[in-house]
Design a protein around this motif. Structure first.
Motif, mmCIF file in Angstrom:
data_model
loop_
_atom_site.group_PDB
_atom_site.id
_atom_site.type_symbol
_atom_site.label_atom_id
_atom_site.label_comp_id
_atom_site.label_asym_id
_atom_site.label_seq_id
_atom_site.Cartn_x
_atom_site.Cartn_y
_atom_site.Cartn_z
ATOM 1 N N THR A 28 0.840 -1.192 0.000
ATOM 2 C CA THR A 28 0.000 0.000 0.000
ATOM 3 C C THR A 28 0.878 1.246 0.000
ATOM 4 O O THR A 28 2.016 1.227 0.466
ATOM 5 C CB THR A 28 -0.927 0.063 1.228
ATOM 6 N N THR A 64 -2.656 -1.202 -3.392
ATOM 7 C CA THR A 64 -3.730 -0.244 -3.132
ATOM 8 C C THR A 64 -3.148 1.115 -2.781
ATOM 9 O O THR A 64 -2.148 1.208 -2.064
ATOM 10 C CB THR A 64 -4.616 -0.723 -1.959
ATOM 11 N N TYR A 114 -4.076 4.805 -0.937
ATOM 12 C CA TYR A 114 -4.982 5.363 0.061
ATOM 13 C C TYR A 114 -4.753 6.871 0.194
ATOM 14 O O TYR A 114 -3.680 7.379 -0.121
ATOM 15 C CB TYR A 114 -4.728 4.735 1.432
#
Length: 435
Positions: free
Chosen positions: A324, A349, A351
């Motif tokens: 991430t 991912t 964020y």
């Protein structure tokens, strides 16, 4: 039946970016990533402080890596070295007269990037006041950013804070240009209106050379630019410290600079002209006022920069877990959401910034471009709130996770695919909403 989630390693081994039809797609190689960051953060580079031999060595190394990648020079340049001057302004003699009376030195201060200037009269000067009831500390931020010819009349109730500001302005300061017309003069006085003014200022000006390292891959749409940037300067050697006094700056920001170099090689090896132009830049002087990104932003038309990936401190795992990364200023454009969409189906991912109170959007080179409307955001993975090595001599390569860093660079390459191909275009940042 749900589709299996592909790892980034599998994804990059099995397919290439949509901007290319290479049979053998290029790779982001951990061995090369390790070599680059180990060189940039070595003791030989002396912490890459501006105006030192160490940062010159780092600049030469980055230029050599851009040459290996086969990058083009930016338009109008004959090398990768984007050299420019900033100016050290040392305050000298100043004489201020208000209503025919000479103001005592302790009761005035000047803020100017002039070598010399003279205002023989009040005409053309904007007069401001700071009343006893005003919050001078709050107003000072606005005052320090004023342009033009300004006189600020400060009520003596603010004597203590005025004195602290004066001591600060007596130090040498830096400016991007010498301006012999504009200045701000502040006078401690009970007067709220004056009839005459005479100002004479003499400063010592010294030019100092800095340089960004820049290169590009020209696309079919030459004037649509996807920008990858990171700062390559750091804090250098701190004299008078016990123990290790060399600040190698491995994570901050040799890691980001390594990513820029690696991405330059990756995209250059595609073998096919990209749809949009890709520009790569290693900024200087981020740690010393952002002068590198400020100069760079003046060399290109910001309206032509479709997106900026500012890569900052990606050498350590993120708060949200493995694979991430977080993006500053997530809400200021659609940049972050587009990156999230681009890595769907992989294990990676993106964020929003988990540290909003630290104002990280404004603490790196992306902010300079964002203030011009560019969707410019920093991508990072370091847990800045608990990191034990940030701005310390312990920020060395041995503290970093090379596999994580390599995987992050792969994710950034994948996430940029649709922007480079022209399939995606982030919304612009609204400069009016920025500090």
């Amino acid at each position: 039946m749900k589709k299996p989630i592909l790892s980034l390693l599998t994804f990059f081994a099995a397919s290439s970016l949509s901007i290319t039809s290479c049979q053998t797609p290029p790779e982001v190689n951990q061995e090369d990533v390790t070599r680059i960051i180990t060189t940039l953060a070595s003791d030989e580079m002396e912490g890459r402080m501006i105006f030192t031999p160490g940062i010159e060595k780092a600049s030469q190394f980055i230029q050599e890596e851009f040459k290996k990648a086969g990058l083009e020079y930016l338009e109008g340049m004959d090398s990768y070295n984007q050299q420019f001057n900033i100016y050290s302004i040392t305050p000298g003699n100043a004489i201020i007269s208000v209503d025919g009376k000479v103001v005592e030195p302790q009761n005035f201060l000047t803020m100017s990037s002039a070598e010399s200037l003279e205002w023989p009269e009040l005409e053309g000067v904007t007069v401001h006041t700071v009343a006893a009831s005003d919050n001078f500390q709050s107003k000072y931020g606005e005052i320090s950013r004023m342009s033009g010819k300004n006189l600020v009349l400060v009520d003596p109730a603010h004597k203590d804070f005025f004195g602290r500001v004066k001591n600060f302005t007596l130090r040498a300061n830096r400016a991007t240009e010498v301006n012999n017309n504009d200045a701000t003069v502040m006078v401690l006085t009970n007067n709220t209106a004056i009839k005459s003014l005479n100002v004479k200022i003499e400063n010592t000006v010294k030019a100092q050379s800095l340089s960004n390292v820049t290169g590009k891959i020209t696309g079919n749409r030459e004037n649509e630019i996807v920008l990858f940037g990171a700062h390559y300067d750091h804090l250098g050697i701190r004299e008078g410290m016990e123990g290790d006094n060399l600040f190698n700056g491995a994570n901050d920001d040799a890691s980001g600079t390594t990513a820029v170099i690696t991405l330059a090689k990756y995209f250059a090896a595609m073998g096919k002209k990209p749809e949009r132009t890709i520009v790569f830049v290693a900024f200087t002087a981020e740690e010393s006022g952002g002068y590198g990104s400020r100069h760079f932003s003046e060399q290109l038309n910001p309206d032509e920069i479709v997106a900026m990936f500012n890569i900052e401190m990606i050498g350590k795992g993120a708060k949200e877990g493995p694979n991430t990364a977080w993006i500053t200023g997530f809400e200021k454009s659609s940049f972050g959401k587009l990156l999230q969409e681009a890595v769907e189906g992989t294990e990676y991912t993106f964020y929003p910034d988990p540290y909003p109170t630290q104002n990280l959007f404004y603490r790196s080179d992306n902010a300079t471009l964002a203030r011009l409307g560019v969707p410019a955001h920093s991508i990072s993975t370091t847990q800045i709130d608990i990191d034990q090595d940030y701005h310390k001599a312990s920020d060395e390569v041995s503290t970093l996770d090379m596999a994580h860093m390599t995987n992050t660079i792969k994710a950034i390459a994948k996430a940029a695919e649709r922007m480079i191909s022209g399939e995606q275009t982030p919304t612009r940042v609204d400069p009016s909403g920025l500090r």
